[in-house]
Design an enzyme around this catalytic site. Sequence first.
Site, PDB file in Angstrom:
ATOM      1  N   LYS A  19       0.839  -1.210   0.000  1.00  0.00           N
ATOM      2  CA  LYS A  19       0.000   0.000   0.000  1.00  0.00           C
ATOM      3  C   LYS A  19       0.871   1.256   0.000  1.00  0.00           C
ATOM      4  CE  LYS A  19      -2.930   0.700   3.611  1.00  0.00           C
ATOM      5  NZ  LYS A  19      -2.743   2.045   4.183  1.00  0.00           N
ATOM      6  N   ARG A 127      -8.734  11.978  12.618  1.00  0.00           N
ATOM      7  CA  ARG A 127      -7.315  11.662  12.802  1.00  0.00           C
ATOM      8  C   ARG A 127      -6.470  12.938  12.874  1.00  0.00           C
ATOM      9  NH1 ARG A 127      -5.707   6.719   9.068  1.00  0.00           N
ATOM     10  NH2 ARG A 127      -3.881   6.830  10.406  1.00  0.00           N
ATOM     11  N   SER A 172       7.025   8.860  12.325  1.00  0.00           N
ATOM     12  CA  SER A 172       5.914   8.673  11.385  1.00  0.00           C
ATOM     13  C   SER A 172       6.390   8.917   9.969  1.00  0.00           C
ATOM     14  CB  SER A 172       4.778   9.649  11.722  1.00  0.00           C
ATOM     15  OG  SER A 172       3.940   9.804  10.594  1.00  0.00           O
ATOM     16  N   ASP A 320       1.587  -1.398  11.913  1.00  0.00           N
ATOM     17  CA  ASP A 320       0.301  -1.844  11.356  1.00  0.00           C
ATOM     18  C   ASP A 320       0.027  -3.325  11.640  1.00  0.00           C
ATOM     19  OD1 ASP A 320      -0.124   0.692  10.401  1.00  0.00           O
ATOM     20  OD2 ASP A 320       0.527   0.244   8.361  1.00  0.00           O
ATOM     21  N   LYS A 347      -4.841   5.432  14.639  1.00  0.00           N
ATOM     22  CA  LYS A 347      -4.926   4.781  13.324  1.00  0.00           C
ATOM     23  C   LYS A 347      -6.378   4.800  12.858  1.00  0.00           C
ATOM     24  CE  LYS A 347      -0.559   3.988  12.933  1.00  0.00           C
ATOM     25  NZ  LYS A 347       0.195   4.733  11.913  1.00  0.00           N
TER      26      LYS A 347
HETATM   27  C1  S3P Z   1       2.288   4.696   6.251  1.00  0.00           C
HETATM   28  C2  S3P Z   1       2.882   4.965   7.436  1.00  0.00           C
HETATM   29  C3  S3P Z   1       2.375   4.489   8.732  1.00  0.00           C
HETATM   30  C4  S3P Z   1       1.348   3.379   8.571  1.00  0.00           C
HETATM   31  C5  S3P Z   1       0.378   3.653   7.475  1.00  0.00           C
HETATM   32  C6  S3P Z   1       1.092   3.850   6.156  1.00  0.00           C
HETATM   33  C7  S3P Z   1       2.894   5.249   5.021  1.00  0.00           C
HETATM   34  O1  S3P Z   1       1.812   5.582   9.398  1.00  0.00           O
HETATM   35  O2  S3P Z   1       0.666   3.173   9.791  1.00  0.00           O
HETATM   36  O3  S3P Z   1      -0.534   2.574   7.362  1.00  0.00           O
HETATM   37  O4  S3P Z   1       2.577   4.765   3.920  1.00  0.00           O
HETATM   38  O5  S3P Z   1       3.712   6.171   5.131  1.00  0.00           O
HETATM   39  P1  S3P Z   1       2.745   6.527  10.304  1.00  0.00           P
HETATM   40  O6  S3P Z   1       4.048   6.579   9.632  1.00  0.00           O
HETATM   41  O7  S3P Z   1       2.088   7.842  10.361  1.00  0.00           O
HETATM   42  O8  S3P Z   1       2.833   5.802  11.604  1.00  0.00           O
END
Ligand code: S3P
Length: 433
Positions: A19, A127, A172, A320, A347
């Site tokens: 994803k 969020r 993050s 995740d 989340k």
């Molecule tokens: C993601 C980063 C993560 C993850 C999300 C996808 C991304 O969030 O939980 O499902 O694609 O950068 P955070 O980095 O904000 O924790």
Amino acid sequence: MIFKKVNSLHGEVTVPGDKSVSHRAIMLGSLAEGTTEITNFLQGADCLSTIACFEKMGIHVENNKVSSSNPSDTVVRVKGNGLRGLKAPNSILDVGNSGTTMRLMSGILSAQNFDVTVTGDSSIQKRPMKRIITPLSMMGANITSVNNNDCAPLNIVGGKLKGIHYDSPVASAQVKSAVLLAGLYADNPSSVTEPYVSRNHTELMFRQFGIDIKTSGTTATVSPATRLTAKKIMVPGDISSAAYFIVAGLIVPNSEVLIKNVGINPTRDGIIKVCKQMGANITLQNISDKNGEPTADILVKSSELTGTTIEGSIIPTLIDELPVIAVLACFAKGQTIIKDATELKVKESNRIDVMVHNLSLLGADVIATEDGMIINGGRELHGATIESKIDHRIAMSFAIASLMTEGETEIKQAECVDISYPNFYSDLSGLAM
Ligand code: S3P
């Protein structure tokens, strides 16, 4: 949907594309010159939201997903308009349920010569967005939360940006990537330092598109870009989707499952490390590389597991996967402690509360803590009705728990798996014996 216990799991499964990588391929492809070809693009609702947003800004995306019988063969073609080629959308941009689209795209929108409003579904509107509003405002963007609650809808007035150094209070990748994407347009280099290294797909893909990006420890620094060159991107299978089959193969007796072509980027592979620490029989085969992203086939065999403590720098590498790791811990001997994971609360649902509540309904011994949960494994689980809270990872985690649960487990709003894994239930039932 109703689920029942199974005797064993056997066979091969190919999980859909990652994803995070799929989102980034659409975004960078849109900003590049030429046509970016993406294979194994994730046809989940979140990534389709990203496509829809960029189409609204004048990008042509060819996605013949319907005609393909094998999704991994599908090629998505993004005709980029260059770094300065996005057009003002004629209505609000809707990211649906996708936090990644919201936060990463805000970085790009901060630098455009038009104003835009971005929003999403009821989960997105709860969020936290202050985490991106703060650094992007430091760079010179003018972002307001329409309802004055630091959440979407956000009004973004794009303009000239300056390079900053940002000390992020959270590890993050979404925050880091928002700043790095805005940094492409800034007057000077921009850097982000995080408490721990978060997933680095943006940095790896920047290199593919010819962007000057440097990393050192927990800091990533990007130089302003003049042009991005279109690329062929092969998206690895999503380890976050593979996680459900890893856990299933470990907890269901007499099982052997081969999960093909999974991304094992070290900033994402915490689940493998934790499972091995708990005593899991997991082998990586056919290790190779897809555009700088390592991949492997993962062979999983049923295993006797022992509880463990999961904390600190490993947390961002499995954030995740923590819901399904909580399920795994219910089938391990002894105690599993999850700490330093307050991010779970923000989340798609509050994953500490929702996991603890639902696992308790199945009869598990689990308590919520301020920054995670404590699970005492070994109790027999029984069927119950589970609210997924329209959170894809909750629905999939309980489908896995149900494989080892006495009686029937009912999962409400089970169709929310469409967000990241539309064929999840059929792939799972294909392994069941
Ligand atoms: C993601 C980063 C993560 C993850 C999300 C996808 C991304 O969030 O939980 O499902 O694609 O950068 P955070 O980095 O904000 O924790």
